[in-house]
Design an enzyme around this catalytic site. Structure first.
Site: not given
Length: 448
Positions: A128, A168
Site C-alpha cells: 500500500k 485508492d
C-alpha cells in the site's frame, strides 16, 4: 508454546515496536486473535515464527514530495510505500492521497492487503502507499505537478514484476494517468503493467472502474442467498460517494434493491424514492462537488450535515464504503435497533472491532472488508494479465471473471470458518483462509 500464548507474545512485540500506530495495531489484533486455532493445529507456524514475520513489513519507504502550487509557492508532503509481503507474488496495492495518511494507516492497509490479495486466488502479494496530499480544491496542474514529484521517488521502488500500485481514496484515473506518464518519461520503458487502474486508451481494463463496488454486491448477493435472503426490494444505505460507493449503488439498483442514502465527508443525503445515480455521478465524477448539491437536482431529498448520521437511517442493508473506522459501537447498535439484516464492508476496515462483535452477537450477516471489497484488486490483477498478453478483454469477460472470484472468496471464507468450527463467522474464515496460503508459501521458501 500454545497457540494463544504465541499470539499474545507476538502481539506484545508488535505493540512495543509500533507504539502509537493505532490503525495498524487494531488490524494486527483483529487478525491474530482469529488465528489461534490455526497455529494450534499447525505448530510449524510457531516454530518458524510466521506471525512475527508476517506482521513486520518486508520494506517500508518514506520520502519527501516537494511540489509547486499555482501561486509559485513550494509545498512539501510526505510519501509512503509499504511492501508488506511478497510470499505469493509481486507487491500489489493502491495509493491513497488524503490528509489523514500516515505511516500507521499505510501499514494497516498493507497488512490487510496481504490477506485480501491471497483470498482472490491470484498470485499477488500485499502493499500500500500514498501521501498526506489532499487533491480536493487543487487544480489539474497542481495535481499533475504533485504526481510527477511523487513518481520521481516512487519509480525507484516499483515495477511490473516487483510492485504494482493502483488507485485508492484520492487517486482515480486522472492521478493514475499523471503518474504513469511520468513513470514512462523517467524510465524510458513502455511497461503498462507497472500501474493498474489506467485509462482504456493506454492499457486499462474494462470493468476496473466498477470492480470494487460491483464485487461488493456480488459478495453480498452470495451471502444473502446462502441465508435464504434476496437483495431484491431491500432498502440499502451506502456511506461515501466515491468510486466504490457509486458502483455498489449501481449494481445493487440493477439487481432490484433501492438505495436510499449516501454521503461524503461533509454530510449525507436521504432520498426515499431511491438515489438518482446519474445525479450523484454528475456531482462527484464530473463536477467534483459536494453531495449536498444533490438537492439542487432533487429538492424533495433531505441533506444532513455530518457524515456519521447516515447510520441512523432505517434500512435492510448497510454498506460502509467511505473510509476506516466509520462505524463505531453506537452506530452499530443503531443499525441493529433499526432492523438491519446485513452489513458488507466496501471500505477498508470501516467497522470497529467492537462494532463487528455487536453485529455478530445479534446474528447480523457480516461481510468483512478483506473478503467483500477484494473485487478491485482482483480486477487489477486481471488488468495485469491483459497487459502481459497484450490483449484487451470485453467488459462482459472481465465482469464474469470478477463475479466468479467473488463467489469463490465467499465460499472459501465460509468453508474455512466451518473447518475451524467457527461456523458463519466470515471474519475468522477470511482471516484464516488468507493467512494459510501466505504462511504455507513462507514456510516453503525458508527464512528469507
Amino acid at each position: 508454546m500454545q497457540g494463544k500464548e504465541y499470539v499474545e507474545s507476538v502481539l506484545k512485540t508488535v505493540k512495543n515496536r509500533n507504539k502509537g500506530e493505532k490503525e495498524f495495531l487494531n488490524a494486527v489484533k483483529e487478525v491474530l486473535y482469529s488465528l489461534v486455532p490455526v497455529v494450534e493445529k499447525n505448530p510449524e507456524y510457531i516454530k518458524a515464527n510466521i506471525l512475527g514475520r508476517i506482521t513486520e513489513p518486508e520494506r517500508l519507504i518514506s520520502f519527501s514530495v516537494p511540489w509547486v502550487d499555482d501561486k509559485g509557492q513550494v509545498q512539501v508532503n510526505r510519501g509512503f510505500r509499504v511492501q508488506f509481503n511478497s510470499a505469493i507474488g509481486p507487491y500489489k496495492g493502491g495509493l491513497r492521497f488524503h490528509p489523514s495518511v500516515n505511516q500507521s494507516i499505510i501499514k494497516f492497509l498493507g497488512f490487510e492487503q496481504t490477506f485480501k490479495n491471497s483470498l482472490t486466488g491470484l498470485p499477488i502479494g500485499g502493499a500500500k502507499g500514498g501521501s498526506d496530499f489532499d487533491p480536493k480544491g487543487k487544480s489539474d496542474h497542481e495535481i499533475m505537478r504533485f504526481c510527477q514529484s511523487f513518481m520521481a521517488e516512487l519509480q525507484k521502488h516499483i515495477g511490473a514484476d516487483l510492485d504494482i500500485p493502483a488507485g485508492d481514496i484520492g487517486v482515480s484515473g486522472r492521478e493514475i494517468g499523471y503518474l504513469y506518464g511520468y513513470y514512462k518519461k523517467l524510465t524510458n520503458i513502455q511497461t503498462q503493467g507497472v500501474l493498474t487502474g489506467k485509462g482504456l486508451a493506454y492499457g486499462g481494463s474494462l470493468g476496473r472502474t466498477q470492480a470494487t463496488g460491483y464485487g461488493l454486491i456480488y459478495f453480498l448477493e452470495e451471502m444473502l442467498q446462502d441465508h435464504n435472503e434476496s437483495i431484491q426490494e431491500k432498502t440499502i444505505i451506502v456511506s461515501g460517494s466515491g468510486n466504490v460507493a457509486i458502483y455498489a449503488m449501481e449494481k445493487a439498483t440493477q439487481l432490484g434493491a433501492k438505495v436510499i442514502a449516501c454521503s461524503d465527508s461533509n454530510g449525507y443525503i436521504v432520498d426515499e424514492n431511491g438515489i438518482q445515480l446519474d445525479v450523484v455521478k454528475k456531482i462527484k465524477e464530473v463536477k467534483r462537488g459536494r453531495i449536498k448539491e444533490y438537492l439542487d437536482y432533487v429538492p424533495a431529498a433531505k441533506y444532513v450535515e455530518g457524515c456519521k448520521g447516515i447510520w441512523t437511517t432505517k434500512c435492510d442493508i448497510a454498506l460502509p464504503c467511505a473510509t476506516q473506522g466509520e462505524i463505531d459501537t453506537q452506530s452499530a447498535q443503531t443499525l441493529v435497533d433499526n432492523g438491519v439484516i446485513a452489513v458488507a464492508e466496501g471500505a477498508n476496515m470501516p467497522s470497529s472491532l467492537e462494532a463487528i462483535d455487536l453485529f455478530q452477537k445479534n446474528n447480523i450477516l457480516f461481510g468483512p472488508a478483506k473478503a467483500a471489497n477484494a473485487g478491485g484488486v482482483a480486477t487489477s490483477a486481471l488488468e495485469m494479465s491483459q497487459n502481459s498478453m497484450r490483449l484487451s478483454w470485453s467488459f462482459e469477460e472481465v465482469d464474469e471473471k470478477l463475479k466468479g472470484i467473488m463467489k469463490n472468496i465467499y465460499a472459501t471464507a465460509k468453508n474455512t470458518a466451518e473447518e475451524y468450527i467457527v461456523s458463519d463467522n466470515l471474519v475468522m474464515g477470511a482471516n484464516i483462509a488468507g493467512f494459510v496460503k501466505v504462511a504455507d508459501a513462507m514456510l516453503a521458501q525458508g527464512i528469507a
